[in-house]
Structures are given as C-alpha cells and as structure tokens.
Motif scaffolding. Structure first.
Motif, short mmCIF file in Angstrom:
data_model
loop_
_atom_site.label_atom_id
_atom_site.label_comp_id
_atom_site.label_asym_id
_atom_site.label_seq_id
_atom_site.Cartn_x
_atom_site.Cartn_y
_atom_site.Cartn_z
N LEU A 151 0.83 -1.21 0.00
CA LEU A 151 0.00 0.00 0.00
C LEU A 151 0.86 1.25 0.00
N GLY A 152 0.24 2.37 -0.35
CA GLY A 152 0.90 3.66 -0.27
C GLY A 152 -0.06 4.78 -0.59
N LEU A 153 0.41 5.99 -0.38
CA LEU A 153 -0.30 7.21 -0.78
C LEU A 153 0.67 8.07 -1.56
N HIS A 154 0.13 8.81 -2.52
CA HIS A 154 0.98 9.57 -3.46
C HIS A 154 0.59 11.05 -3.43
N PRO A 155 0.96 11.77 -2.34
CA PRO A 155 0.66 13.20 -2.29
C PRO A 155 1.71 14.04 -3.03
N TYR A 156 1.25 15.16 -3.59
CA TYR A 156 2.11 16.15 -4.24
C TYR A 156 2.10 17.41 -3.39
N PHE A 157 3.30 17.92 -3.07
CA PHE A 157 3.41 19.11 -2.23
C PHE A 157 4.03 20.26 -3.03
N PRO A 158 3.63 21.50 -2.73
CA PRO A 158 4.27 22.65 -3.38
C PRO A 158 5.77 22.67 -3.08
N ARG A 159 6.56 23.06 -4.07
CA ARG A 159 7.99 23.18 -3.89
C ARG A 159 8.45 24.58 -4.27
N LEU A 160 9.07 25.26 -3.30
CA LEU A 160 9.70 26.56 -3.52
C LEU A 160 11.16 26.44 -3.12
N ALA A 161 11.94 27.47 -3.41
CA ALA A 161 13.35 27.45 -3.01
C ALA A 161 13.49 27.35 -1.50
N SER A 162 12.50 27.88 -0.78
CA SER A 162 12.58 27.89 0.69
C SER A 162 12.01 26.63 1.34
N THR A 163 11.44 25.73 0.57
CA THR A 163 10.85 24.51 1.13
C THR A 163 11.91 23.68 1.86
N ARG A 164 11.55 23.21 3.04
CA ARG A 164 12.46 22.39 3.82
C ARG A 164 11.75 21.10 4.25
N LEU A 165 12.54 20.01 4.31
CA LEU A 165 11.99 18.70 4.63
C LEU A 165 12.81 18.05 5.73
N LYS A 166 12.11 17.47 6.70
CA LYS A 166 12.72 16.59 7.69
C LYS A 166 11.99 15.26 7.62
N ALA A 167 12.70 14.20 7.27
CA ALA A 167 12.11 12.87 7.14
C ALA A 167 13.20 11.85 7.43
N PRO A 168 13.44 11.56 8.71
CA PRO A 168 14.61 10.77 9.10
C PRO A 168 14.55 9.31 8.67
N ALA A 169 15.41 8.95 7.75
CA ALA A 169 15.59 7.56 7.32
C ALA A 169 17.07 7.20 7.51
N GLU A 170 17.36 5.91 7.47
CA GLU A 170 18.73 5.46 7.68
C GLU A 170 19.42 5.02 6.39
N GLN A 171 18.63 4.54 5.41
CA GLN A 171 19.21 4.03 4.18
C GLN A 171 18.34 4.43 2.99
N VAL A 172 18.92 4.35 1.80
CA VAL A 172 18.21 4.66 0.57
C VAL A 172 18.53 3.61 -0.48
N TRP A 173 17.55 3.28 -1.29
CA TRP A 173 17.76 2.38 -2.41
C TRP A 173 18.29 3.16 -3.60
N LEU A 174 19.48 2.79 -4.08
CA LEU A 174 19.99 3.35 -5.31
C LEU A 174 19.34 2.63 -6.49
N CYS A 175 19.20 3.33 -7.62
CA CYS A 175 18.43 2.80 -8.75
C CYS A 175 19.26 2.77 -10.02
N ASP A 176 18.80 1.94 -10.96
CA ASP A 176 19.41 1.91 -12.29
C ASP A 176 18.64 2.83 -13.23
N ALA A 177 18.98 2.79 -14.50
CA ALA A 177 18.36 3.69 -15.47
C ALA A 177 16.87 3.45 -15.63
N SER A 178 16.40 2.24 -15.30
CA SER A 178 14.98 1.95 -15.42
C SER A 178 14.21 2.30 -14.15
N LYS A 179 14.89 2.96 -13.19
CA LYS A 179 14.29 3.42 -11.93
C LYS A 179 13.94 2.27 -11.00
N LEU A 180 14.62 1.13 -11.20
CA LEU A 180 14.44 -0.01 -10.30
C LEU A 180 15.60 -0.06 -9.30
#
Length: 294
Positions: A151-180
């Motif tokens: 499951l998931g939700l797909h929200p879109y948020f406004p983005r400005l130069a001043s937009t700031r995000l805090k979303a603490p994660a420990e790892q990230v999945w790197l992707c290939d050219a097909s976005k997998l």
C-alpha cells in the motif's frame, strides 16, 4: 463529475471519488492557500489522478519488473498501465472509480471493489479536525488464491526554493536507469533529511528505508508547515523532479519492486478475507506567529 467536500475550522478538502478516489485540493480556509499541489480546472478535466493532489496506491506501490510476480499458486502476469512508464506502476486502485460509502460534515469513507489484477476491496477514510487531515487506506483480499499486497499514498506538495523537509531515514535504495532499485546504501549528504534540509536540485526518485514514519514539511514563504505521521509504513518514496514546482513524499509499505527483492520486504501475503492497512496524518500549522527552529 461529482466532487465531495469536507471542512473544519482551518482547512477545506475536496475529493474526486470517480478519479481514483483522489484528493483534488486541500487548502487553508482563510486564504485559499494550497497545502497540497494546487489542482486547477484543466488538471481536473484531464481525468488523470497524477495531475491531482494525492491518490491511493493499491495493491502495490510504484513499479514492478519482469511482467508480474510469483504468488503461492503461480505467476500473476501484469501489463503496463501508464502511458508514461513501461512497467506496471502504482497498482490499480488509482485508475478506477470509487464510491462514497458514507459522509458527514468532516469525514467521508470511499470504497472500491476491484477485480484487477485480482479481487480486492479498498476503503479510504478521510477525516478533518482542527487542521489535521487523517487518511486511512485499507485493503481486503477477496480472491480465492492468496496474493502479495502493498500500500501507499501519493501526495504532491508545493515546492519553492525555501521549502524544507525533515524525514529521518537510515538508508536509501539506489536505482538503475529503469528506476528499479539495485542496492541499499548509506544516505548521501544531499539526501540526508534527518534534520530540516533543502530539497536537492538534481533528480531524486528513490525509496528511503528505516523511517520512523515522521516527516515535517516547512513552507516559510507560504506561511505554514505540515507535521506528518505515517503508520504501516517504514519506507517513503521521494520524488523531486528538477525545475518543477512540486515534490512527492509518499508513505509506502514496501520498497520499489519489492515483489522481486529478497524476502519481499514490506509486502503482505493475504488470504481471502485478510486485510492490510496504511495511515497518514498531516497536521497544518500556520507560521505567521513564527516557528521553532527544529
């Protein structure tokens, strides 16, 4: 098209049940300021949930490779379902009309009975109270044969130069050219959102894991922030397309292509009648009186 509207003392929510059970707009009542990406008439008339404010992801999130996936009773074949992607993407709930199951002044429940790619029932509960939007997504497996669900939700948020995000994660999945995804990695410095940070200028379209479900989106030039909390989700997908005026932070139950990753992380094998859930709350706060520096 019939739209459904909810409001509380601070905010106003518009839903389009027939367009994938999607959120059209969520705005501040006093000013009309969009809290999600603004949907105009042209975007609404396009009939595409991807042009709206938020849509549900079920019975999986993002892309699946190899033309389908294995279930206990055999292979489940999938076809590409988007003109903009060569792989099956985002499940099937976002491409079907939902029905209004119940509605009150500040709550609505939408329901979908789907037979694609197998039989399931999905429900979304939207509740507004004191500037707090709560979204609950629930899916019950109806098919005779068990299948993997995400499951998931797909929200879109406004983005400005001043937009700031805090979303603490420990790892990230790197992707290939097909976005997998190809491998789990430590966070690059520019993708480390354990503290409030600017969004990267280069493309981000990756899954972040070992997340506590909390995120803070601060919009100082728009005069507000959103304090968000997800349940049933220890991953989020971050999509930052360069040069565009939006970004997406998607709470999800599993990484991209989890159906083909070792151990199928985050997916649930549901038998007939079994249910899985994901929740997301977004608390609006005005910054007009100032905000803490956290």
């Amino acid at each position: 098209m019939t739209l459904v509207e909810l409001e509380d003392d601070l905010t106003h929510l518009t839903l389009a049940p027939q367009l994938g059970g999607s959120i059209v707009n969520w705005t501040v009542r006093g000013s009309g300021q969009p809290l999600l990406r603004h949907t105009d008439t042209q975007a609404l008339d396009s009939g595409l949930p991807g042009g709206l404010g938020c849509f549900p992801l079920a019975p999986w999130s993002n892309r699946i490779a190899e033309g389908g996936f294995d279930c206990p009773d055999g292979w489940l074949a999938l076809e590409p379902n988007s003109l903009t992607d060569r792989l099956p993407i985002h499940g099937s709930a976002w491409q079907q009309a939902w029905q209004v199951l119940s509605q009150s002044a500040n709550e609505v429940i939408l329901q979908l009975h789907s037979t694609t790619p197998f039989a399931y029932r999905a429900r979304q509960r939207f509740h507004l109270s004191a500037g707090r939007l709560s979204i609950e997504l629930q899916v019950t497996h109806l098919a005779d044969r068990a299948a993997w669900h995400g499951l998931g939700l797909h929200p879109y948020f406004p983005r400005l130069a001043s937009t700031r995000l805090k979303a603490p994660a420990e790892q990230v999945w790197l992707c290939d050219a097909s976005k997998l995804p190809t491998q789990l990695s430590r966070l690059p410095t520019e993708w480390d959102f354990r503290q409030l940070s600017a969004l990267p200028e280069s493309l981000v379209d990756n899954g972040f894991c070992q997340w506590n479900g909390h995120c803070l989106i601060r919009q100082p030039d728009l005069g507000h922030e959103l304090e968000c909390q997800a349940s049933g989700s220890d991953c989020y997908l971050l999509y930052c397309p360069p040069g565009l005026d939006f970004f997406c932070l998607e709470p999800v139950s599993h990484p991209v292509n989890a159906h083909h990753l070792p151990g199928r992380p985050g997916l649930r094998l549901l038998e007939q009648g079994q249910t899985t859930e994901l929740g997301f709350t977004l608390q609006y706060r005005s910054l007009q009186a100032g905000a803490p520096n956290n």
